[in-house]
Design an enzyme around this catalytic site. Structure first.
Site, PDB file in Angstrom:
ATOM      1  N   HIS A  58       0.860  -1.191   0.000  1.00 54.94           N
ATOM      2  CA  HIS A  58       0.000   0.000   0.000  1.00 54.94           C
ATOM      3  C   HIS A  58       0.893   1.237   0.000  1.00 54.94           C
ATOM      4  O   HIS A  58       1.586   1.495   0.983  1.00 54.94           O
ATOM      5  CB  HIS A  58      -0.920   0.010   1.226  1.00 54.94           C
ATOM      6  CG  HIS A  58      -1.882  -1.140   1.245  1.00 54.94           C
ATOM      7  ND1 HIS A  58      -3.104  -1.093   0.597  1.00 54.94           N
ATOM      8  CD2 HIS A  58      -1.814  -2.376   1.800  1.00 54.94           C
ATOM      9  CE1 HIS A  58      -3.744  -2.251   0.767  1.00 54.94           C
ATOM     10  NE2 HIS A  58      -2.977  -3.047   1.487  1.00 54.94           N
ATOM     11  N   ARG A  60      -0.370   4.321  -0.754  1.00 59.94           N
ATOM     12  CA  ARG A  60      -1.250   5.399  -0.223  1.00 59.94           C
ATOM     13  C   ARG A  60      -1.416   6.620  -1.100  1.00 59.94           C
ATOM     14  O   ARG A  60      -2.249   7.461  -0.793  1.00 59.94           O
ATOM     15  CB  ARG A  60      -0.777   5.863   1.166  1.00 59.94           C
ATOM     16  CG  ARG A  60      -0.717   4.775   2.218  1.00 59.94           C
ATOM     17  CD  ARG A  60      -2.058   4.160   2.490  1.00 59.94           C
ATOM     18  NE  ARG A  60      -2.037   3.315   3.681  1.00 59.94           N
ATOM     19  CZ  ARG A  60      -2.720   2.191   3.789  1.00 59.94           C
ATOM     20  NH1 ARG A  60      -3.484   1.761   2.793  1.00 59.94           N
ATOM     21  NH2 ARG A  60      -2.662   1.482   4.893  1.00 59.94           N
ATOM     22  N   ASN A 276      -5.467  -6.728   9.272  1.00 53.46           N
ATOM     23  CA  ASN A 276      -6.460  -7.466   8.493  1.00 53.46           C
ATOM     24  C   ASN A 276      -5.741  -8.303   7.444  1.00 53.46           C
ATOM     25  O   ASN A 276      -5.055  -7.729   6.602  1.00 53.46           O
ATOM     26  CB  ASN A 276      -7.401  -6.458   7.823  1.00 53.46           C
ATOM     27  CG  ASN A 276      -8.483  -7.118   7.004  1.00 53.46           C
ATOM     28  OD1 ASN A 276      -8.430  -8.307   6.709  1.00 53.46           O
ATOM     29  ND2 ASN A 276      -9.474  -6.342   6.598  1.00 53.46           N
ATOM     30  N   ASP A 303       2.031  -6.901   2.367  1.00 50.68           N
ATOM     31  CA  ASP A 303       0.846  -6.145   2.817  1.00 50.68           C
ATOM     32  C   ASP A 303       1.294  -4.931   3.641  1.00 50.68           C
ATOM     33  O   ASP A 303       0.670  -4.586   4.653  1.00 50.68           O
ATOM     34  CB  ASP A 303      -0.121  -7.027   3.612  1.00 50.68           C
ATOM     35  CG  ASP A 303      -1.492  -6.363   3.784  1.00 50.68           C
ATOM     36  OD1 ASP A 303      -1.730  -5.312   3.162  1.00 50.68           O
ATOM     37  OD2 ASP A 303      -2.315  -6.899   4.546  1.00 50.68           O
TER      38      ASP A 303
HETATM   39  N1  LIG Z   1      -3.988  -5.125   5.843  1.00 46.57           N
HETATM   40  C1  LIG Z   1      -4.498  -4.182   6.608  1.00 46.57           C
HETATM   41  O1  LIG Z   1      -4.644  -4.395   7.798  1.00 46.57           O
HETATM   42  N2  LIG Z   1      -4.837  -2.990   6.115  1.00 46.57           N
HETATM   43  C2  LIG Z   1      -4.880  -2.640   4.729  1.00 46.57           C
HETATM   44  C3  LIG Z   1      -6.114  -3.002   4.034  1.00 46.57           C
HETATM   45  C4  LIG Z   1      -6.808  -4.190   4.559  1.00 46.57           C
HETATM   46  O2  LIG Z   1      -6.516  -5.291   4.070  1.00 46.57           O
HETATM   47  O3  LIG Z   1      -7.658  -4.033   5.428  1.00 46.57           O
HETATM   48  C5  LIG Z   1      -4.708  -1.142   4.599  1.00 46.57           C
HETATM   49  O4  LIG Z   1      -4.848  -0.636   3.476  1.00 46.57           O
HETATM   50  O5  LIG Z   1      -4.432  -0.488   5.599  1.00 46.57           O
END
Ligand SMILES: NC(=O)N[C@@H](CC(=O)O)C(=O)O
Length: 428
Positions: A58, A60, A276, A303
């Site tokens: 990510h 952002r 998550n 992630d």
């Molecule tokens: N992996 C995470 O805990 N967060 C992710 C998105 C997500 O999968 O909820 C995020 O964009 O922050």
């Protein structure tokens, strides 16, 4: 043309060899190579890997530049040994049009620290109602091949089926965030003994497993390819193992944190452990390690989910989910997989470079360390031991679960097409 000689590195953890880089390319691999006209990097005892590739980052930008930008995220990636990252689509605006994916792609080109391959959203606004313009994103300059609503599940079976059918035309893949929404309403952590004791809303394993089961069957039914993001349970492993044994075209990833951390850590109520999918149990961790070793799980993906401290420095229920991961991923994999004897370095290269590049159809990365190949390389001092100090991170965010923990290994050099992005452990 610039010449760099990496001398005496254990290529993929094997016998010491010299690797000569000329310009953007690996010119020669061998022993006793001439140092003439070359800048020499003494790499005795270090491990040389192909530049790492992260299928799940990510970055952002656009929209949440307070937590990360393409520039800071790619600097973090280079520090962690990555030469390419796939940027998730849950930005603001969502990367669901050719315009947004091209913007991210252009920012990646300008950053110079690692290549950025945008992921396109499967559905408009990640809302799960209407397919986004998958073909236009593929045909754009960004050449999107991986589509994901990550952060949200593509919950509607008909939408999922259509998406799988649609991307077949150009060899694309749908990367599913497997989370049955109704079963996880109000969920705060893994459902189990710890959630019961803490009185926090439970996130049952079946919420992940039921979606994976459905999606491998859908992929089989339409003859398409599905990738499962961040597997977190022993049951998910069993389903993917079964699907692969049937010849279903499924690949799967695991994050470093799910290879190491468990829901016991939630007892601290420290939101740095809120993520998550949630941290699971020791049994799940062991099953994930085994599955990564035997190939049931194909790759490690970070992630990397940066959040500003105000979104993490609050009570558990209000905190954002996610952890940064780019700068610690290789160390966690060394710790959990290499030092346990489950994987050798060639196995790490397969799961953190070769295979993620193949799943994402990314040219020029995940290539063998051989003459004529692009010089995308990572040099690792595997003997290094140190405490994780987020103050030294290149990422704009600091939400690491490993602060103060001792982890092995350190990336000393990263090369992106022959240009050093990291030298002696520091960004160039
Ligand atoms: N992996 C995470 O805990 N967060 C992710 C998105 C997500 O999968 O909820 C995020 O964009 O922050």
């Amino acid at each position: 043309m610039t010449k760099i000689l990496i001398r005496g590195a254990k290529v993929l953890g094997g016998e010491p060899q010299d690797v000569l880089i000329e310009g953007e390319t690996i010119a020669e691999v061998g022993t006793g190579l001439s140092t003439e006209g070359a800048q020499v990097i003494e790499a005795g005892g270090k491990i040389l890997l192909p530049g790492l590739v992260d299928l799940h980052t990510h970055l952002r930008e656009p929209g949440r530049e307070d937590s990360e930008t393409v520039l800071t995220g790619t600097r973090a990636a280079a520090s962690g040994g990555y030469t390419a990252v796939f940027a998730m689509a849950n930005t603001f605006p969502v990367a669901d049009t050719a315009g947004v994916v091209e913007q991210v792609w252009r920012l990646g080109k300008e950053s110079g620290y690692c290549d950025v391959q945008p992921i396109g959203a499967v559905t408009v606004g990640l809302e799960g109602k209407q397919l986004s313009e998958l073909g236009a994103m593929h045909d754009s300059a960004a050449g999107v091949t991986v589509f994901s609503d990550d952060g949200k599940c593509v919950d509607d079976a008909v939408i999922m089926r259509r998406a799988l059918e649609y991307v077949k035309a150009f060899g694309g893949v749908i990367a599913q965030h497997a989370q049955e929404p109704r079963l996880t309403e109000g969920a705060q952590m893994n459902e189990g003994v710890v959630s019961a004791e803490l009185g926090l809303g439970g996130w049952p394993a079946v919420a992940e497993e039921s979606v994976i089961a459905r999606d491998v069957l859908l992929a089989e039914h339409v003859g398409s390819r599905v990738h499962i993001c961040h597997l977190s349970t022993a049951g998910s492993v069993e389903i993917v193992r079964w699907a692969k044994s049937r010849g279903i075209d499924v690949t799967a990833e695991v994050t470093p944190h799910h290879l190491l951390l468990t829901d016991e850590l939630v007892r601290s109520y420290n939101p740095v452990y809120k993520v998550n999918p949630p941290l699971r149990t020791e049994r799940d961790v062991m099953a994930l390690r085994e599955a990564l070793a035997d190939g049931t799980i194909d790759i490690v993906a970070t992630d990397h989910a940066p959040h500003p401290h105000e979104d993490k420095d609050c009570e558990w229920a209000a905190a954002a989910m996610g952890m940064v991961g780019l700068e610690t991923a290789l160390s966690v994999v060394q710790h959990t997989m290499v030092e346990t004897g489950l994987l050798d370095w060639a196995g790490v290269a397969e799961r953190m470079s070769f295979k993620p590049a193949r799943i994402g159809s990314l040219a020029g990365h995940g290539r063998p360390i051989a003459a004529g190949e692009p010089a995308n390389l990572t040099l690792v001092d595997s003997a290094y031991r140190g405490l994780v100090d987020p103050a030294g991170f290149a990422s704009r965010s600091r939400n690491t679960p490993y602060e103060g923990r001792e982890l092995p290994g350190r990336v000393t050099h990263t090369f992106l097409r022959g240009r050093a992005t990291v030298v002696d452990g520091n960004l160039a």
